[in-house]
Design a protein around this motif. Structure first.
Motif, mmCIF file in Angstrom:
data_model
loop_
_atom_site.group_PDB
_atom_site.id
_atom_site.type_symbol
_atom_site.label_atom_id
_atom_site.label_comp_id
_atom_site.label_asym_id
_atom_site.label_seq_id
_atom_site.Cartn_x
_atom_site.Cartn_y
_atom_site.Cartn_z
ATOM 1 N N ARG A 67 52.404 39.149 40.506
ATOM 2 C CA ARG A 67 53.171 39.548 39.330
ATOM 3 C C ARG A 67 52.211 39.920 38.206
ATOM 4 N NH1 ARG A 67 58.875 39.597 38.435
ATOM 5 N NH2 ARG A 67 58.767 38.134 36.712
ATOM 6 N N GLU A 68 52.571 40.955 37.475
ATOM 7 C CA GLU A 68 51.724 41.352 36.348
ATOM 8 C C GLU A 68 51.610 40.201 35.351
ATOM 9 O OE1 GLU A 68 53.307 43.742 32.894
ATOM 10 O OE2 GLU A 68 54.665 44.464 34.446
ATOM 11 N N GLY A 69 50.431 40.062 34.806
ATOM 12 C CA GLY A 69 50.173 39.013 33.828
ATOM 13 C C GLY A 69 49.622 37.736 34.419
ATOM 14 N N ASP A 70 49.829 37.520 35.749
ATOM 15 C CA ASP A 70 49.201 36.371 36.390
ATOM 16 C C ASP A 70 47.695 36.612 36.501
ATOM 17 O OD1 ASP A 70 51.683 35.271 36.631
ATOM 18 O OD2 ASP A 70 51.911 35.703 38.777
ATOM 19 N N GLN A 71 46.970 35.576 36.821
ATOM 20 C CA GLN A 71 45.527 35.716 36.980
ATOM 21 C C GLN A 71 45.182 36.231 38.371
ATOM 22 O OE1 GLN A 71 43.003 35.276 34.665
ATOM 23 N NE2 GLN A 71 44.682 35.027 33.178
ATOM 24 N N LEU A 72 44.314 37.240 38.436
ATOM 25 C CA LEU A 72 43.786 37.676 39.717
ATOM 26 C C LEU A 72 43.019 36.525 40.358
ATOM 27 C CD1 LEU A 72 42.426 41.174 38.633
ATOM 28 C CD2 LEU A 72 44.270 40.811 40.287
ATOM 29 N N ARG A 73 43.145 36.368 41.646
ATOM 30 C CA ARG A 73 42.476 35.256 42.327
ATOM 31 C C ARG A 73 40.957 35.393 42.287
ATOM 32 N NH1 ARG A 73 45.966 32.402 46.404
ATOM 33 N NH2 ARG A 73 48.098 32.944 45.802
ATOM 34 N N SER A 74 40.484 36.599 42.038
ATOM 35 C CA SER A 74 39.039 36.823 41.935
ATOM 36 C C SER A 74 38.457 36.296 40.633
ATOM 37 C CB SER A 74 38.752 38.320 42.031
ATOM 38 O OG SER A 74 39.393 39.015 40.959
ATOM 39 N N GLY A 75 39.343 35.991 39.656
ATOM 40 C CA GLY A 75 38.870 35.563 38.347
ATOM 41 C C GLY A 75 38.435 36.711 37.454
ATOM 42 N N GLU A 76 38.730 37.964 37.865
ATOM 43 C CA GLU A 76 38.274 39.130 37.095
ATOM 44 C C GLU A 76 39.169 39.437 35.901
ATOM 45 O OE1 GLU A 76 36.358 41.702 40.790
ATOM 46 O OE2 GLU A 76 38.543 41.542 40.564
ATOM 47 N N GLY A 77 40.316 38.790 35.802
ATOM 48 C CA GLY A 77 41.233 39.042 34.704
ATOM 49 C C GLY A 77 42.663 38.913 35.176
ATOM 50 N N GLY A 141 43.368 36.548 48.898
ATOM 51 C CA GLY A 141 42.530 37.089 47.848
ATOM 52 C C GLY A 141 43.203 38.234 47.128
ATOM 53 N N GLU A 142 42.807 38.445 45.891
ATOM 54 C CA GLU A 142 43.323 39.549 45.064
ATOM 55 C C GLU A 142 42.236 39.928 44.088
ATOM 56 O OE1 GLU A 142 47.438 40.564 42.669
ATOM 57 O OE2 GLU A 142 46.634 38.527 42.559
ATOM 58 N N ARG A 143 41.863 41.197 44.086
ATOM 59 C CA ARG A 143 40.708 41.618 43.302
ATOM 60 C C ARG A 143 40.875 43.053 42.828
ATOM 61 N NH1 ARG A 143 35.558 42.383 47.074
ATOM 62 N NH2 ARG A 143 34.869 43.348 45.131
ATOM 63 N N VAL A 144 40.017 43.451 41.907
ATOM 64 C CA VAL A 144 39.958 44.842 41.458
ATOM 65 C C VAL A 144 39.309 45.676 42.560
ATOM 66 C CG1 VAL A 144 38.914 46.423 39.795
ATOM 67 C CG2 VAL A 144 39.873 44.242 39.011
ATOM 68 N N ALA A 145 39.924 46.833 42.861
ATOM 69 C CA ALA A 145 39.368 47.735 43.867
ATOM 70 C C ALA A 145 38.739 48.971 43.242
ATOM 71 C CB ALA A 145 40.447 48.147 44.864
ATOM 72 N N ILE A 146 39.275 49.411 42.111
ATOM 73 C CA ILE A 146 38.664 50.463 41.305
ATOM 74 C C ILE A 146 39.249 50.355 39.909
ATOM 75 C CG2 ILE A 146 40.356 52.257 41.856
ATOM 76 C CD1 ILE A 146 38.035 54.279 41.857
ATOM 77 N N ALA A 147 38.441 50.645 38.903
ATOM 78 C CA ALA A 147 38.877 50.531 37.512
ATOM 79 C C ALA A 147 38.394 51.751 36.731
ATOM 80 C CB ALA A 147 38.332 49.246 36.884
ATOM 81 N N GLY A 148 38.905 51.878 35.498
ATOM 82 C CA GLY A 148 38.451 52.953 34.635
ATOM 83 C C GLY A 148 39.009 54.313 34.979
ATOM 84 N N THR A 149 40.045 54.338 35.799
ATOM 85 C CA THR A 149 40.727 55.595 36.076
ATOM 86 C C THR A 149 41.992 55.638 35.219
ATOM 87 O OG1 THR A 149 41.734 54.551 38.013
ATOM 88 C CG2 THR A 149 39.752 55.856 38.384
ATOM 89 N N ALA A 150 42.845 56.657 35.409
ATOM 90 C CA ALA A 150 43.986 56.819 34.511
ATOM 91 C C ALA A 150 45.209 57.289 35.274
ATOM 92 C CB ALA A 150 43.648 57.822 33.407
#
Length: 456
Positions: A67-77, A141-150
């Protein structure tokens, strides 16, 4: 996924499910290895969810994976907002890897956290997250796969097991705070995102991308463009220099071409299912990077090029590529009106055919038009995400043309007097066909739905 969709539909929250079709559904599945068709119109009526999240037929159950707003399991945010396109990949030992888009704009809610080595433009709020599930559906696990796109809207899987995520924007560096140009496709490795990094596939064009599908034999990538204003988007193909594929192969470049249907400047003008056009032409795009002029406005010669409003879902089935036009409205600049089309292009015959026309079943207050994300189901039919105002459903469509509701979003993001529900997106099935994954766009929620999917 534009906020302007289905503005003609009242925000009535109508719960009836009705879709009218013309055309032969069997064409959509020709040559596929899909299971036996369900053979009846659905799994029964939808049962209201006492928890107010997701209504399903009796015998089905859901699990909230994220769910949006929960913490990613990776601790990245935090888990970002605006859950959109998604795909499921086999992860070995019964595991499943989900890659999920986040269609965040510069002013989005919760952006994708920036991560070193995975961030294209630190001012971009969009991107993808990846989930790993064990054989029992538990999130490992849940993590960022790519960031900084739009504005990562949809995309599509590749035959070599990666995800191509598409930016649905043409914003340049210096616009809305961005430090780099946007409007590209990026490749994401669901197993190890750092292997793929954050590298734009510039040769595949800079435009308002929506979805892709890959011809597994030839390696050609087909792309849809969801342009918001007239002239509307184009249907493209990318001829890679390395058609054998593999992670990173698309970075070697290739030729981007746009489809021309002789004598048809606007696909919405074709209204009769079964209408077919041979000798489809593919025209080289003059400037794929759109340095000065958006591609759809570029000079394609005296014969022009073929446009269509709301080009959305795209997938490969059998020996053909299928693509969706969610709707067309003459009031917005299209040649004619429709409530949704599915087109089939056969590369071996250079033939384009209008296979299906969607429409509301007698009453425009009913849901059932504006098809968006589509996937093949283990029952042998289609799963279609509805996108618009009013009640929002995932629909099943059998080979016989029967339409049935599979899920209804029960999360009211409006008020008791004026209810509103977020669209569905990213419908996909696990490799074994036992679980349907689907996103609620807002509030961003990823569901895993299990039940008698193969019941005949």
């Amino acid at each position: 996924m534009s906020v302007t969709r289905r503005q003609m539909i009242a925000r009535s929250g109508a719960l009836g499910a009705g879709i009218a079709f013309t055309g032969s559904l069997s064409e959509l599945f020709a040559g596929t290895a899909a299971a036996q068709d369900l053979g009846h119109s659905g799994y029964g009526p939808l049962v209201p969810d006492p928890d107010g999240l997701l209504d399903l037929p009796k015998g089905f159950r859901y699990k909230v994976l994220s769910r949006e707003g929960d913490q990613l399991r990776s601790g990245e945010g935090k888990v970002p907002s605006n859950h959109d396109g998604m795909a499921a990949f086999a992860g070995g030992n019964g595991r499943v890897r989900l890659v999920r888009n986040h269609e965040n704009r510069y002013n989005g809610k919760i952006g994708v956290p920036t991560v070193k080595g995975l961030t294209y433009d630190p001012m971009g709020k969009g991107g993808c997250t990846a989930l790993t599930l064990d054989r029992h559906g538990k999130v490992l696990g849940e993590r960022v796969a790519i960031a900084g796109t739009a504005v990562n809207c949809a995309g599509g899987p590749t035959p070599w097991g990666t995800w191509l995520t598409c930016e649905e924007t043409e914003d340049r560096a210096g616009t809305n705070g961005y430090t780099k140009d946007h409007g590209f496709i990026f490749e994401v490795d669901p197993a190890d995102p750092h292997r793929s990094g954050a590298v734009p596939l510039t040769a595949m064009g800079r435009f308002q991308h929506e979805a892709i599908a890959v011809d597994p034999r030839r390696g050609i990538v087909y792309e849809t463009e969801d342009a918001f204003e007239k002239p509307f988007g184009l249907f493209y193909r990318f001829l890679p220099k390395k058609p054998q594929g593999g992670l990173g192969s698309l970075r070697a470049g290739g030729r981007l071409q746009a489809m021309r249907v002789p004598g048809v400047p606007d696909l919405s003008s074709i209204q009769e299912t079964g209408a077919s056009f041979d000798d489809i032409e593919w025209v080289d795009v003059p400037d794929p990077l759109a340095v000065e002029t958006p591609i759809r406005l570029q000079d394609f010669g005296k014969k022009g090029i073929t446009h269509a409003q709301k080009l959305e879902g795209c997938y490969w089935g059998g020996t053909s590529v299928y693509f969706v036009s969610s709707f067309a409205r003459s009031a917005e600049g299209s040649a004619a009106d429709h409530y949704g089309q599915i087109w089939r292009y056969e590369p071996s015959k250079r033939r384009l055919t209008l296979v299906i026309v969607f429409g509301p079943d007698t009453d425009v207050q009913l849901p059932g038009e504006s098809p968006d994300n589509i996937c093949l189901a283990p029952s042998g039919g289609l799963m279609v995400c509805e996108d618009g105002n009013g009640a929002q459903h995932v629909y099943g469509v059998t080979r016989r043309g029967e339409v049935y509701a599979v899920a209804r979003n029960a999360q009211n993001i409006g008020t008791p007097d004026a209810p509103e529900w977020g669209e569905f997106a990213g419908v996909a099935f696990s490799p074994d066909g036992g679980t349907m994954y689907v996103n609620c766009y807002s509030p961003g929620t990823t569901f895993a739905v299990t039940g008698p999917w193969r019941r005949a």
